[in-house]
Design a protein around this motif. Structure first.
Motif, mmCIF file in Angstrom:
data_model
loop_
_atom_site.group_PDB
_atom_site.id
_atom_site.type_symbol
_atom_site.label_atom_id
_atom_site.label_comp_id
_atom_site.label_asym_id
_atom_site.label_seq_id
_atom_site.Cartn_x
_atom_site.Cartn_y
_atom_site.Cartn_z
ATOM 1 N N ALA A 285 2.226 -1.467 4.436
ATOM 2 C CA ALA A 285 1.892 -0.075 4.155
ATOM 3 C C ALA A 285 3.143 0.761 4.353
ATOM 4 C CB ALA A 285 0.786 0.408 5.098
ATOM 5 N N VAL B 6 -7.915 3.376 2.682
ATOM 6 C CA VAL B 6 -6.747 2.590 3.087
ATOM 7 C C VAL B 6 -7.161 1.471 4.040
ATOM 8 C CG1 VAL B 6 -6.103 4.170 4.974
ATOM 9 C CG2 VAL B 6 -4.391 2.652 3.979
ATOM 10 N N ASP C 52 -9.508 7.689 4.898
ATOM 11 C CA ASP C 52 -9.484 6.635 5.916
ATOM 12 C C ASP C 52 -10.012 5.304 5.395
ATOM 13 O OD1 ASP C 52 -9.358 6.300 9.151
ATOM 14 O OD2 ASP C 52 -11.020 5.149 8.307
ATOM 15 N N MET D 21 -4.453 10.599 3.511
ATOM 16 C CA MET D 21 -5.163 9.702 2.593
ATOM 17 C C MET D 21 -6.543 9.448 3.186
ATOM 18 S SD MET D 21 -3.000 6.283 3.522
ATOM 19 C CE MET D 21 -2.553 5.972 5.236
ATOM 20 N N CYS E 242 0.327 7.612 9.787
ATOM 21 C CA CYS E 242 -0.184 8.633 8.871
ATOM 22 C C CYS E 242 -1.578 9.035 9.341
ATOM 23 C CB CYS E 242 -0.289 8.098 7.441
ATOM 24 S SG CYS E 242 1.273 7.882 6.570
ATOM 25 N N THR F 130 -5.306 10.191 8.763
ATOM 26 C CA THR F 130 -6.184 10.014 7.606
ATOM 27 C C THR F 130 -7.330 11.014 7.657
ATOM 28 O OG1 THR F 130 -7.662 8.402 8.647
ATOM 29 C CG2 THR F 130 -5.669 7.535 7.584
ATOM 30 N N LEU G 296 1.994 2.417 9.829
ATOM 31 C CA LEU G 296 2.752 1.841 8.717
ATOM 32 C C LEU G 296 3.449 0.561 9.174
ATOM 33 C CD1 LEU G 296 4.327 5.197 7.505
ATOM 34 C CD2 LEU G 296 2.343 4.022 6.518
ATOM 35 N N CYS H 83 5.234 4.718 3.463
ATOM 36 C CA CYS H 83 5.081 6.132 3.145
ATOM 37 C C CYS H 83 6.470 6.751 3.033
ATOM 38 C CB CYS H 83 4.289 6.834 4.252
ATOM 39 S SG CYS H 83 4.167 8.628 4.064
ATOM 40 N N CYS I 49 1.088 4.867 0.908
ATOM 41 C CA CYS I 49 0.360 5.719 1.849
ATOM 42 C C CYS I 49 0.965 7.109 1.964
ATOM 43 C CB CYS I 49 0.343 5.063 3.232
ATOM 44 S SG CYS I 49 -0.446 3.432 3.274
ATOM 45 N N PRO J 261 -4.403 4.269 -2.237
ATOM 46 C CA PRO J 261 -5.606 4.909 -1.708
ATOM 47 C C PRO J 261 -5.722 6.346 -2.213
ATOM 48 C CG PRO J 261 -4.274 3.898 0.035
ATOM 49 C CD PRO J 261 -3.424 3.962 -1.191
ATOM 50 N N PHE K 91 0.851 -1.195 0.000
ATOM 51 C CA PHE K 91 0.000 0.000 0.000
ATOM 52 C C PHE K 91 0.887 1.245 0.000
ATOM 53 C CE2 PHE K 91 -3.386 -2.799 0.752
ATOM 54 C CZ PHE K 91 -4.593 -2.126 0.794
#
Length: 348
Positions: free
Chosen positions: A189, A173, A170, A168, A200, A202, A223, A191, A164, A241, A162
């Motif tokens: 996940a 994701v 909610d 993003m 992260c 959301t 993450l 980033c 991220c 996402p 993913f």
């Protein structure tokens, strides 16, 4: 096909508070009236948590429906505060179950064998009854319910990445991430500029009659791996996402390189809502047919793709190795089409 009846506020777990926080969540659309319900026509019952069970547990019609499922031996999956309804319906006497810890006194008083949760994702099965503590345990909670309904998952053990970023959407994701975990996939996940264990924030985007979507704070999403040094060759698919993250992630050359590597390898990619801003910036939409949130149409067309109108907003499309969706209401199509590309099936 199995048929299930579902009897929103938004809860998080800030480390500095003694209990959960609450903010307004998505608007959830009902697809039937309560008076239309014939319990005998359904194969299972799901009872969500939150504050609703406090007053639903006082409703005689609700309790009658729950008792019918219980006496018939059909699977019942209840999570968090939902067990208040089970207790009020006298459906936990002698049963092992768990719940959000604050519900323990009620369940014990109702004759249940309380199981202390080892963490906020814990679940317990006793006969036809599946109980969970919080949404954190959704992957196991749903997996157990699918099994109770006679479902068999095949083609799992895929590795999914993913992409991220902060703010993003909610649902875009959380729902696909946990859905793929339910299906037995290893899901990571990442980033840019963040490490495993970082979070992260959301955003919750809804459609409430304005000219564009509204925005509210969402969960903090944890993450599971570091972005730097990620080996894309070890993954079988990519999910992007939507929300506000894609508009700045599309400016990151390392993100662009990652997306190109998946597309060049012909691996399944599923992108939703504003995620297509990244696909367009990466130049991987040329010759493709796809959709997106309507405001992203310009990015899609300028990226060389043929625009597919998302009418209604839950429409999703597959073109080759690419699945695109317009917004989170399309998750059932979005996830099922991605499953098809991955070769994952759930049979009953």
């Amino acid at each position: 096909m199995e048929t299930v009846i579902f009897l929103l506020s938004f809860h998080g777990f800030p480390y500095c508070l003694q209990t959960y926080s609450e903010t307004r969540g998505h608007n959830f659309t009902l697809n039937a009236t309560f008076d239309e319900i014939d319990a005998s026509t359904y194969d299972g019952l799901v009872i969500p948590g939150g504050r609703a069970p406090e007053y639903l547990a006082m409703n005689g019609s609700v309790l009658d429906v729950v008792r019918k499922f219980s006496t018939s031996g059909k699977p019942i999956a209840s999570i968090c505060h939902g067990q208040l309804i089970l207790a009020a319906a006298d459906c936990v006497k002698g049963a092992k179950c768990t719940a959000f810890p604050a519900i323990k006194p009620v369940l014990v008083a109702a004759g249940a064998h309380w199981v202390d949760p080892t963490d906020m994702g814990a679940c317990v099965v006793d006969g036809n009854l599946i109980t969970g503590v919080t949404y954190i345990g959704h992957p196991e909670f749903i997996q157990l319910f699918v099994k109770a309904l006679g479902g068999v998952i095949s083609g799992s053990n895929k590795r999914i990445l993913f992409l991220c970023g902060d703010f993003m959407e909610d649902y875009e994701v959380m729902v696909p991430f946990q859905s793929l975990q339910v299906l037995g996939c290893h899901v990571d996940a990442v980033c840019p500029k963040k490490q495993q264990g970082d979070t992260c924030p959301t955003a919750l985007h809804d459609f409430e009659g304005d000219q564009t979507y509204s925005e509210k704070p969402g969960h903090d999403f944890t993450l599971t791996a570091a972005f730097e040094g990620i080996d894309t060759s070890s993954y079988d698919g990519l999910v992007i996402p939507g929300g506000r993250a894609p508009e700045y992630l599309a400016l990151d050359e390392s993100v662009i390189s990652l997306v190109k590597s998946f597309m060049e390898a012909g691996k399944p990619i599923a992108s939703i809502c504003h995620g297509q801003q990244i696909l367009s910036a990466a130049g991987v939409l040329k010759g493709k047919k796809c959709t997106a949130y309507p405001a992203v149409k310009l990015n899609v067309v300028l990226g060389g793709a043929t625009w597919l109108e998302p009418e209604p907003i839950n429409r999703c499309f597959t073109d080759g190795n690419l699945v695109t969706g317009a917004a989170w209401p399309g998750h059932p199509e979005f996830v099922s089409q991605f499953m098809a590309l991955l070769g994952i099936r759930v049979s009953f």
